[in-house]
Design an enzyme around this catalytic site. Sequence first.
Site, PDB file in Angstrom:
ATOM      1  N   ASN A   1     -10.575  -3.117  -6.145  1.00 55.25           N
ATOM      2  CA  ASN A   1      -9.836  -2.114  -6.917  1.00 55.25           C
ATOM      3  C   ASN A   1     -10.470  -1.827  -8.286  1.00 55.25           C
ATOM      4  OD1 ASN A   1      -6.570  -3.130  -5.656  1.00 55.25           O
ATOM      5  ND2 ASN A   1      -7.898  -1.499  -4.956  1.00 55.25           N
TER       6      ASN A   1
ATOM      7  N   ASP B   1       0.830  -1.203   0.000  1.00 59.47           N
ATOM      8  CA  ASP B   1       0.000   0.000   0.000  1.00 59.47           C
ATOM      9  C   ASP B   1       0.866   1.256   0.000  1.00 59.47           C
ATOM     10  OD1 ASP B   1      -2.354   1.427   0.013  1.00 59.47           O
ATOM     11  OD2 ASP B   1      -2.665   1.242   2.175  1.00 59.47           O
TER      12      ASP B   1
HETATM   13  C1  FPP Z   1      -2.045   0.025  -3.369  1.00 63.93           C
HETATM   14  O1  FPP Z   1      -1.569   1.343  -3.270  1.00 63.93           O
HETATM   15  C2  FPP Z   1      -1.400  -0.632  -4.500  1.00 63.93           C
HETATM   16  C3  FPP Z   1      -2.053  -1.179  -5.552  1.00 63.93           C
HETATM   17  C4  FPP Z   1      -3.516  -1.221  -5.665  1.00 63.93           C
HETATM   18  C5  FPP Z   1      -1.282  -1.753  -6.679  1.00 63.93           C
HETATM   19  C6  FPP Z   1      -0.156  -2.655  -6.264  1.00 63.93           C
HETATM   20  C7  FPP Z   1       0.729  -2.880  -7.418  1.00 63.93           C
HETATM   21  C8  FPP Z   1       2.069  -2.790  -7.402  1.00 63.93           C
HETATM   22  C9  FPP Z   1       2.856  -2.564  -6.171  1.00 63.93           C
HETATM   23  C10 FPP Z   1       2.852  -2.883  -8.630  1.00 63.93           C
HETATM   24  C11 FPP Z   1       2.820  -4.164  -9.351  1.00 63.93           C
HETATM   25  C12 FPP Z   1       3.198  -5.357  -8.574  1.00 63.93           C
HETATM   26  C13 FPP Z   1       3.547  -6.510  -9.153  1.00 63.93           C
HETATM   27  C14 FPP Z   1       3.732  -7.731  -8.327  1.00 63.93           C
HETATM   28  C15 FPP Z   1       3.763  -6.609 -10.601  1.00 63.93           C
HETATM   29  P1  FPP Z   1      -2.597   2.523  -3.454  1.00 63.93           P
HETATM   30  O2  FPP Z   1      -2.714   2.845  -4.894  1.00 63.93           O
HETATM   31  O3  FPP Z   1      -3.885   2.188  -2.778  1.00 63.93           O
HETATM   32  O4  FPP Z   1      -1.871   3.671  -2.691  1.00 63.93           O
HETATM   33  P2  FPP Z   1      -2.529   4.849  -1.852  1.00 63.93           P
HETATM   34  O5  FPP Z   1      -3.198   4.206  -0.650  1.00 63.93           O
HETATM   35  O6  FPP Z   1      -1.351   5.681  -1.466  1.00 63.93           O
HETATM   36  O7  FPP Z   1      -3.480   5.551  -2.760  1.00 63.93           O
END
Ligand code: FPP
Length: 228
Positions: free
Chosen positions: A61, A13
């Site tokens: 998501n 996250d």
């Molecule tokens: C949550 O952060 C993250 C995600 C929904 C995407 C996770 C994906 C990756 C780390 C990259 C790809 C990984 C692989 C294994 C290829 P958020 O967007 O909710 O962050 P925020 O809470 O700061 O808005």
Amino acid sequence: MKGVPGHLAVIMDGNGRWAAKRARPRWMGHARGAQTARELVAHCARLGVQHLTLYAFSSDNWKRPREEVGFLMDLFASHLDRQLAELRANGIRLSIVGRRDRLPPALVAKMEEAEARTAQCTRMHLRVAIDYSSKAALQEAFARVQAEGREWPADPLLPNVDLLLRTGGERRLSDFLLWECAYAELAFIDALFPDLTTADVDAVFADFARRDRRFGGLNSAPVPVGSA
Ligand code: FPP
């Protein structure tokens, strides 16, 4: 290795906030997060983690803007392309967990190819959760068992999680591995996922190694039967 969790699960996250702090679009946080994920995988394999499950995209998501979802799907596909050789070289088996029927067919094809081409790798099992919901996975497993008239197996899904790490400062499970985390140790750290370093992981493991895991018993050492 002593003190290293057999099964580490990570809620990655903070990508969006990482980008916002730099006045950049959210996708840059995800792109940077993918690099961090790659380093995390390599570090865990080096340390002797047996199973690593990464939460890349929850079924909730899909509520995000179409452009962000599209970027993430493209990122998963290009990441698979780039990582396949490295996974094989490092002996890492890849499995994708979650629903596949709502994913772009080209991504599913790449996932299946990567799974097939790493199926013989035994050093570490990497599971990437995409379109994953723990409640949905449990409902599906219950329905399957009921339809087949079988007994509910003790451990029907993934291996039990030893340590669940969430970056980004929030302290919740967000529908991730609810069954498998029955006795997981929990670690919540403030670092935003793209900023996660190998030193942070080492510190979380050192803290994990100091925990007394009793699993409902009185101490972590085996208790002789009949001892008073
Ligand atoms: C949550 O952060 C993250 C995600 C929904 C995407 C996770 C994906 C990756 C780390 C990259 C790809 C990984 C692989 C294994 C290829 P958020 O967007 O909710 O962050 P925020 O809470 O700061 O808005």
